[in-house]
Design a protein around this motif. Structure first.
Motif, PDB file in Angstrom:
ATOM      1  N   PRO A 532       3.781   0.973  -1.714  1.00  0.00           N
ATOM      2  CA  PRO A 532       3.638   1.042  -3.345  1.00  0.00           C
ATOM      3  C   PRO A 532       3.129   2.990  -3.561  1.00  0.00           C
ATOM      4  CG  PRO A 532       2.579  -0.531  -3.411  1.00  0.00           C
ATOM      5  CD  PRO A 532       2.761  -0.026  -1.726  1.00  0.00           C
ATOM      6  N   THR A 533       4.037   3.338  -4.827  1.00  0.00           N
ATOM      7  CA  THR A 533       4.107   5.396  -4.539  1.00  0.00           C
ATOM      8  C   THR A 533       4.399   4.975  -6.170  1.00  0.00           C
ATOM      9  OG1 THR A 533       6.233   5.065  -4.342  1.00  0.00           O
ATOM     10  CG2 THR A 533       5.490   4.991  -2.184  1.00  0.00           C
ATOM     11  N   GLY A 534       4.008   6.283  -6.380  1.00  0.00           N
ATOM     12  CA  GLY A 534       4.121   6.966  -7.778  1.00  0.00           C
ATOM     13  C   GLY A 534       4.814   8.534  -7.281  1.00  0.00           C
ATOM     14  N   LEU A 535       4.577   9.251  -8.077  1.00  0.00           N
ATOM     15  CA  LEU A 535       5.126  10.544  -7.895  1.00  0.00           C
ATOM     16  C   LEU A 535       4.604  11.388  -7.009  1.00  0.00           C
ATOM     17  CD1 LEU A 535       6.601  12.170 -11.028  1.00  0.00           C
ATOM     18  CD2 LEU A 535       7.379  11.136  -9.092  1.00  0.00           C
ATOM     19  N   TYR A 536       2.731  10.994  -6.593  1.00  0.00           N
ATOM     20  CA  TYR A 536       2.040  11.311  -5.861  1.00  0.00           C
ATOM     21  C   TYR A 536       2.423  11.030  -4.112  1.00  0.00           C
ATOM     22  CZ  TYR A 536      -0.230   7.510  -7.880  1.00  0.00           C
ATOM     23  OH  TYR A 536       0.321   5.352  -8.518  1.00  0.00           O
ATOM     24  N   SER A 537       3.231  10.562  -4.486  1.00  0.00           N
ATOM     25  CA  SER A 537       3.823   8.711  -2.782  1.00  0.00           C
ATOM     26  C   SER A 537       2.584   7.679  -2.647  1.00  0.00           C
ATOM     27  CB  SER A 537       3.443   9.850  -1.999  1.00  0.00           C
ATOM     28  OG  SER A 537       3.796   9.905   0.044  1.00  0.00           O
ATOM     29  N   SER A 538       2.537   8.141  -1.867  1.00  0.00           N
ATOM     30  CA  SER A 538       1.037   6.219  -1.428  1.00  0.00           C
ATOM     31  C   SER A 538      -0.194   6.643  -2.850  1.00  0.00           C
ATOM     32  CB  SER A 538       0.740   6.105   0.261  1.00  0.00           C
ATOM     33  OG  SER A 538       0.310   6.499   0.125  1.00  0.00           O
ATOM     34  N   ARG A 539      -0.689   6.050  -3.298  1.00  0.00           N
ATOM     35  CA  ARG A 539      -2.031   5.787  -4.374  1.00  0.00           C
ATOM     36  C   ARG A 539      -3.319   6.680  -2.983  1.00  0.00           C
ATOM     37  NH1 ARG A 539      -6.029   3.455  -7.944  1.00  0.00           N
ATOM     38  NH2 ARG A 539      -7.631   4.477  -7.186  1.00  0.00           N
ATOM     39  N   SER A 540      -3.719   5.974  -1.658  1.00  0.00           N
ATOM     40  CA  SER A 540      -3.969   6.092  -0.715  1.00  0.00           C
ATOM     41  C   SER A 540      -3.458   6.420   0.757  1.00  0.00           C
ATOM     42  CB  SER A 540      -6.003   5.846  -0.944  1.00  0.00           C
ATOM     43  OG  SER A 540      -5.076   4.209  -0.290  1.00  0.00           O
ATOM     44  N   ILE A 541      -4.078   7.244   1.072  1.00  0.00           N
ATOM     45  CA  ILE A 541      -3.509   7.185   2.540  1.00  0.00           C
ATOM     46  C   ILE A 541      -4.200   6.783   3.644  1.00  0.00           C
ATOM     47  CG2 ILE A 541      -3.185   9.417   4.614  1.00  0.00           C
ATOM     48  CD1 ILE A 541      -2.879  11.480   1.795  1.00  0.00           C
ATOM     49  N   PRO A 542      -3.626   5.760   4.397  1.00  0.00           N
ATOM     50  CA  PRO A 542      -4.131   4.357   5.070  1.00  0.00           C
ATOM     51  C   PRO A 542      -4.808   5.567   6.299  1.00  0.00           C
ATOM     52  CG  PRO A 542      -1.890   4.267   5.271  1.00  0.00           C
ATOM     53  CD  PRO A 542      -2.045   5.630   4.048  1.00  0.00           C
ATOM     54  N   VAL A 543      -5.580   4.323   6.860  1.00  0.00           N
ATOM     55  CA  VAL A 543      -5.402   4.465   8.462  1.00  0.00           C
ATOM     56  C   VAL A 543      -4.325   4.034   9.133  1.00  0.00           C
ATOM     57  CG1 VAL A 543      -6.790   4.315  10.351  1.00  0.00           C
ATOM     58  CG2 VAL A 543      -7.995   4.714   8.064  1.00  0.00           C
ATOM     59  N   ILE A 544      -3.564   4.417  10.270  1.00  0.00           N
ATOM     60  CA  ILE A 544      -2.365   3.579  10.696  1.00  0.00           C
ATOM     61  C   ILE A 544      -3.172   3.441  11.923  1.00  0.00           C
ATOM     62  CG2 ILE A 544       0.035   4.009  11.653  1.00  0.00           C
ATOM     63  CD1 ILE A 544      -0.619   4.126   8.603  1.00  0.00           C
ATOM     64  N   LYS A 545      -2.847   1.875  12.712  1.00  0.00           N
ATOM     65  CA  LYS A 545      -2.880   1.825  13.420  1.00  0.00           C
ATOM     66  C   LYS A 545      -2.235   0.990  14.727  1.00  0.00           C
ATOM     67  CE  LYS A 545      -7.214   0.114  12.240  1.00  0.00           C
ATOM     68  NZ  LYS A 545      -8.496  -1.010  11.461  1.00  0.00           N
ATOM     69  N   SER A 546      -0.985   0.920  14.173  1.00  0.00           N
ATOM     70  CA  SER A 546       0.606   0.428  14.774  1.00  0.00           C
ATOM     71  C   SER A 546       1.667   1.454  14.216  1.00  0.00           C
ATOM     72  CB  SER A 546       0.474  -1.028  14.521  1.00  0.00           C
ATOM     73  OG  SER A 546       0.465  -1.084  13.157  1.00  0.00           O
ATOM     74  N   ARG A 547       3.157   0.842  15.132  1.00  0.00           N
ATOM     75  CA  ARG A 547       3.886   1.241  14.741  1.00  0.00           C
ATOM     76  C   ARG A 547       5.011   0.963  13.015  1.00  0.00           C
ATOM     77  NH1 ARG A 547       5.927   0.799  20.960  1.00  0.00           N
ATOM     78  NH2 ARG A 547       4.884   2.776  21.207  1.00  0.00           N
ATOM     79  N   TYR A 548       4.587  -0.720  13.308  1.00  0.00           N
ATOM     80  CA  TYR A 548       4.768  -0.851  11.925  1.00  0.00           C
ATOM     81  C   TYR A 548       3.884  -1.517  11.237  1.00  0.00           C
ATOM     82  CZ  TYR A 548       9.276  -0.638  14.408  1.00  0.00           C
ATOM     83  OH  TYR A 548      10.805  -0.337  15.366  1.00  0.00           O
ATOM     84  N   PRO A 549       2.781  -1.012  10.496  1.00  0.00           N
ATOM     85  CA  PRO A 549       2.035  -1.012   9.482  1.00  0.00           C
ATOM     86  C   PRO A 549       1.895  -2.547   8.955  1.00  0.00           C
ATOM     87  CG  PRO A 549       2.784   0.782   9.418  1.00  0.00           C
ATOM     88  CD  PRO A 549       3.329   0.524  10.154  1.00  0.00           C
ATOM     89  N   LEU A 550       2.660  -1.726   8.169  1.00  0.00           N
ATOM     90  CA  LEU A 550       3.292  -3.480   6.836  1.00  0.00           C
ATOM     91  C   LEU A 550       3.314  -4.687   7.577  1.00  0.00           C
ATOM     92  CD1 LEU A 550       5.232  -1.614   4.056  1.00  0.00           C
ATOM     93  CD2 LEU A 550       3.206  -2.137   4.412  1.00  0.00           C
ATOM     94  N   TRP A 551       3.677  -4.762   8.770  1.00  0.00           N
ATOM     95  CA  TRP A 551       4.255  -6.265   9.460  1.00  0.00           C
ATOM     96  C   TRP A 551       2.984  -6.541  10.307  1.00  0.00           C
ATOM     97  CZ3 TRP A 551       9.152  -4.834  13.117  1.00  0.00           C
ATOM     98  CH2 TRP A 551       9.906  -5.070  11.960  1.00  0.00           C
ATOM     99  N   ASP A 552       2.085  -6.145  10.392  1.00  0.00           N
ATOM    100  CA  ASP A 552       0.832  -6.281  11.176  1.00  0.00           C
ATOM    101  C   ASP A 552       0.362  -5.701  10.694  1.00  0.00           C
ATOM    102  OD1 ASP A 552       2.704  -5.964  13.829  1.00  0.00           O
ATOM    103  OD2 ASP A 552       2.216  -3.732  13.831  1.00  0.00           O
ATOM    104  N   ASP A 553      -0.117  -6.060   9.255  1.00  0.00           N
ATOM    105  CA  ASP A 553      -1.413  -5.574   8.181  1.00  0.00           C
ATOM    106  C   ASP A 553      -1.074  -6.404   7.159  1.00  0.00           C
ATOM    107  OD1 ASP A 553      -3.443  -5.987   6.941  1.00  0.00           O
ATOM    108  OD2 ASP A 553      -4.245  -3.828   7.303  1.00  0.00           O
ATOM    109  N   PRO A 554      -0.843  -7.442   6.848  1.00  0.00           N
ATOM    110  CA  PRO A 554      -0.068  -7.756   5.380  1.00  0.00           C
ATOM    111  C   PRO A 554      -1.281  -6.905   4.457  1.00  0.00           C
ATOM    112  CG  PRO A 554      -0.098  -9.287   7.174  1.00  0.00           C
ATOM    113  CD  PRO A 554      -1.268  -8.523   7.615  1.00  0.00           C
ATOM    114  N   LYS A 555      -2.216  -6.923   4.524  1.00  0.00           N
ATOM    115  CA  LYS A 555      -3.045  -6.365   3.386  1.00  0.00           C
ATOM    116  C   LYS A 555      -2.411  -5.462   3.173  1.00  0.00           C
ATOM    117  CE  LYS A 555      -6.507 -10.215   3.330  1.00  0.00           C
ATOM    118  NZ  LYS A 555      -7.907 -10.669   4.135  1.00  0.00           N
ATOM    119  N   LEU A 556      -2.365  -4.124   3.641  1.00  0.00           N
ATOM    120  CA  LEU A 556      -2.817  -2.952   4.269  1.00  0.00           C
ATOM    121  C   LEU A 556      -1.738  -2.502   2.257  1.00  0.00           C
ATOM    122  CD1 LEU A 556      -2.849  -0.486   5.443  1.00  0.00           C
ATOM    123  CD2 LEU A 556      -0.235  -0.250   5.961  1.00  0.00           C
ATOM    124  N   ALA A 557      -1.142  -2.931   2.307  1.00  0.00           N
ATOM    125  CA  ALA A 557       0.097  -2.579   0.595  1.00  0.00           C
ATOM    126  C   ALA A 557      -1.530  -2.272  -0.253  1.00  0.00           C
ATOM    127  CB  ALA A 557       1.039  -3.334   0.530  1.00  0.00           C
TER     128      ALA A 557
END
Length: 844
Positions: A532-557
């Motif tokens: 989810p984004t706005g003009l500021y890009s994503s609301r917060s900048i996540p810690v990345i743990k995989s190449r497909y973070p949205l598939w691997d962590d359903p709660k990330l978004a």
């Protein structure tokens, strides 16, 4: 602890944070990153807006070049047709190739990088938003003015490759060729500016934890793309400058009678021109490697092999430039080397193709519009690659060279390898930025028309080429068997155009820009641009743990949207982003992001005006435009490099980072190093030109000056290189040392100017003149290039003194000094190398 920056990875365990975020935090973020209003749409620097502008402008040039192609195909539909006279056809042909290659293909993929990379990397924006805005406006203003030359009969007419002696003053006495030479020059400046932005952005603004092994393939492709631009584009910049100097001042770089050589142009042009095919292909391949896993619902097969293939393609492509010069009479050894390299470069391309096929096979393919364009690209590009292997074989190339077989091969590679992936990307990523996705039903018709039209148009050209039809002819005689294939090709071109028109209608009907209420992740992608984004890009900048973070962590978004990761709001009340380390993506410092400004627009208009007015010989107006451009650049830079209120800032969960750094950690330092690599490549190509011309006609070369001037120039430049080091290491430790350091820097420039004057005077005293021979032309080209860089050094020294007097530079806030010192040292060392080259090698 990491060996790269000392960042404690255990701090990542604090994320996602718990508990409610402070009230009003999100509203403050929206206020800071607010949408533009009125004239603000011209001064906006957000990648969301600039990226869309950029993509739209590139597509406009695609349509304009396509219209020129349709008129040319109408002319060639029948023998002895009279739609276009020969001169007008030559202008259409030249403009079509030039616009497609310079104003559409490279800017389009660069535009997609500006638009997508911040979202993919979960950054607030790329590190130099005003540079992106400048690159876009220079490209748009200059490109439109360049295209409009067609309506005044002043368009270039020597082909998009502009081979001399056809484009020399003798055979092209008008200013048509000058429009190409000067116009392409500043368009390439725009491309290099974008490449610097992309390269620093990918290396320095990734989400924490996004190591190189977790980098999205598109980001890898754009990284290689940017490096290739920085290495390859300086060659064409030098080539255009040399040819314009020959046309304007009669310096004989390409005049064989006076020690020049027209083959030099081909070396300079194709050192850029053939890698440009891969410069275009690699970002498109990166988009394919993002889209295919989503439509197949499976991770990309062979991620590491694909990354190696991207790197290998970028490397090998610079050994293939003379692939276009097999018929110029090169030595057999050279021909054999370049033929082998032409074969070799197909291997990494094949790795990517088989990776896509394996990914499709491993998943469950969805035949939606992006999927159809991806499969169409796979088939078409493979066909073009096979004919590329054929023309890489020297005996076959001798037969097919400059026939319509080459036209067919070129279009199969470019349309299959770049245009179809771009359309797949437009369908795939439009829901990220629009309230509506594009129509699937209409999209299938678009694909069907474009795919069918492409093959109907260009497949017969293989036959007409093998039947002997030469390329670049405006008509042909009947009775040669070319009539029917040409008519079929023309019908196919109009089918292809119908698909593009249908796409434009659907896009106008459906696209409505929105950063916050977009259609969303329609195709189920697993990478960060679908947060989810706005003009500021994503609301917060996540810690990345995989190449497909949205598939691997359903709660990330959800966690990101609730502000449970880095930089959930504004830490300082300003626009900011987290800058990370190049390898491990560990947080290093908080960068203050520039706000919207009109200065990049004025700088772009001034730059375009300088080159275009110079073309029509309006010298006073051209100089005025150049002054406007320089003043605007200085004005936009003035409010940068200011420290934030606090020396450190909390970027979330109590993690504090500096708000100001200098040296190699600074993104500004990286940008200057990249700029110096560009400058060094221009100089390296000039060295190649000097040695190449010497090998052609050494009998025309005179002995260089052998007096004291040689040592004065070398010692003067070495002293000029040493003074900034002295200022940097010692003077900043003194009280009031900032002003002393600025004055020492000015002294460094003064010493270099004195050495420059001695060098110029000694050559004139020796009797060498730039119009006399290839030696004179290249020696004075070195002198002119050194003089231009010294002029920039003078501006930099004045800028440094002004900032120091205003107390904006001191021992802590020294980023301005650091980058100017780097530039000054480089210019001095280049002066030493150039002097040693032209004085010692060769002799009389």
């Amino acid at each position: 602890m990491s060996s790269e920056t000392g960042f404690d990875h255990k701090l990542y365990d604090r994320f996602p944070t718990k508990g409610a975020r402070p009230k009003g935090e999100l509203d403050e973020l929206k206020r800071i990153w607010c949408a533009p209003k009125g004239w603000g749409y011209l001064t906006v620097v957000n990648n969301n807006y600039v990226g869309i502008y950029y993509v739209g402008a590139a597509f406009l040039f695609f349509v304009l070049a396509g219209v020129l192609a349709l008129v040319m195909r109408t002319q060639l539909a029948l023998p002895l047709n009279g739609v276009l006279p020969q001169e007008t056809y030559n202008q259409f042909f030249t403009m079509h190739g030039t616009v497609m290659m310079f104003l559409f293909a490279v800017p389009a993929v660069e535009a997609m990088g500006v638009l997508l990379l911040p979202q993919m990397l979960a950054a607030r924006d790329l590190p130099f938003p005003r540079l992106s805005a400048y690159a876009f406006w220079a490209y748009l203003v200059g490109g439109l003015a360049f295209f409009c030359s067609l309506f005044f009969g002043l368009a270039p007419n020597g082909g998009w490759f502009m081979y001399p002696p056809l484009t020399s003053k003798t055979f092209s006495p008008g200013i048509n060729a000058d429009f190409w030479l000067l116009g392409i020059g500043f368009i390439e400046i725009s491309a290099i500016a974008g490449a610097i932005e992309i390269l620093v952005g990918v290396l320095k603004t990734r989400a924490p934890g996004m190591t190189l092994d977790k980098l999205p393939i598109f980001a890898w492709a754009m990284l290689v793309f940017a490096v290739m631009i920085i290495i390859g584009f300086p060659s064409i910049i030098l080539g255009t400058l040399l040819l314009e100097l020959e046309r304007a001042l009669d310096w004989p770089f390409f005049d064989a009678a006076r020690g020049g050589d027209p083959v030099l142009w081909q070396h300079l042009f194709w050192f850029f021109g053939h890698p440009e095919v891969y410069i275009i292909f690699l970002p498109a391949a990166g988009m394919m490697s993002m889209i295919i896993p989503s439509i197949a619902k499976a991770p990309l097969v062979g991620y590491r092999l694909v990354v190696l293939a991207l790197l290998a393609t970028g490397f090998i492509s610079f050994g293939v430039w003379a692939h276009h010069m097999f018929t110029t009479g090169m030595p057999t050894v050279s021909v054999s080397f370049f033929s082998a390299a032409s074969m070799l470069v197909s291997i990494p391309a094949g790795v990517q193709v088989f990776s896509w096929i394996a990914t499709v096979a491993a998943g469950k393919m969805q035949f939606n519009t992006p999927g159809l364009f991806a499969l169409g690209s796979l088939l078409t590009f493979t066909m073009g690659g096979l004919t590329g292997v054929m023309v890489g074989l020297v005996p076959f190339d001798w037969q097919a060279h400059d026939t319509y077989f080459i036209v067919a091969h070129l279009h199969y590679v470019l349309i299959g390898g770049m245009v179809f992936p771009l359309f797949a990307a437009l369908y795939y990523w439009t829901p990220m930025m629009s309230k509506n996705a594009l129509s699937e039903r209409v999209g299938r018709w678009v694909f069907g028309l474009m795919f069918t039209g492409m093959h109907v148009a260009f497949l017969p050209m293989h036959l007409t080429g093998l039947m002997g039809m030469p390329r670049r002819v405006y008509t042909y005689l009947p009775g040669r068997g070319w009539d029917l294939p040409n008519m079929i090709s023309t019908v196919g071109a109009f089918l292809l155009a119908a698909g593009v028109v249908l796409f434009c209608i659907d896009f106008a009907r459906r696209f409505r820009f929105s950063a916050e209420t977009s259609a969303g992740n329609v195709y189920g992608g697993g990478t960060l641009e679908w947060l989810p984004t706005g003009l500021y890009s994503s609301r917060s900048i996540p810690v990345i743990k995989s190449r497909y973070p949205l598939w691997d962590d359903p709660k990330l978004a959800k966690d990101v949207d609730e502000g449970r990761y880095f930089l959930p709001g504004s830490a300082t009340g300003l626009r900011e982003t987290v800058v990370t380390s190049p390898l491990q993506a560990e947080p290093q410092y908080l960068q203050r992001m520039p706000t919207p400004s009109a200065w990049p627009v004025w700088a772009a208009v001034g730059t375009a005006g300088f080159f275009l007015l110079l073309t029509i010989q309006a010298y006073a107006a051209s100089i005025f435009s150049g002054v406007v451009a320089i003043a605007a650049v200085l004005a936009w830079l003035w409010d940068t490099d200011r420290p934030m209120r606090d020396e450190t800032a909390d970027i979330g969960a109590g993690v504090r980072v500096p708000t100001y750094v200098t040296g190699p950690s600074s993104h500004g330092w990286w940008a200057m190093v990249i700029l110096l690599i560009v400058t060094g490549m221009i100089f390296s190509m000039a060295v190649f030109s000097y040695l190449f011309l010497w090998t052609r006609r050494p009998d025309l070369w005179i002995a260089p000056p052998s007096d004291l001037s040689f040592w004065l120039v070398v010692v003067g430049n070495l002293v000029g290189a040493a003074l900034p080091l002295l200022a940097s290491r010692a003077l900043f430790k003194w009280r009031g040392g900032a002003l002393v350091a600025a004055l020492v820097m000015t002294a460094s420039v003064g010493v270099q100017l004195a050495a420059f004057g001695v060098d110029l005077n000694s050559w004139l005293a020796a009797g060498l003149r730039p119009e006399a021979s290839g030696q004179g032309a290249t020696v004075f080209a070195f002198i002119a290039f050194q003089g231009m860089l010294l002029g920039v050094s003078v501006l930099m020294a004045g800028y440094l003194i002004a900032r120091t007097i205003c107390k904006m530079v001191d021992s802590h806030r020294r980023a301005t000094f650091d980058v100017i010192a780097l530039f000054s040292i480089y210019v001095a060392l280049q002066g030493v190398v150039a002097t040693l080259l032209v004085r010692l090698l060769p002799g009389a």
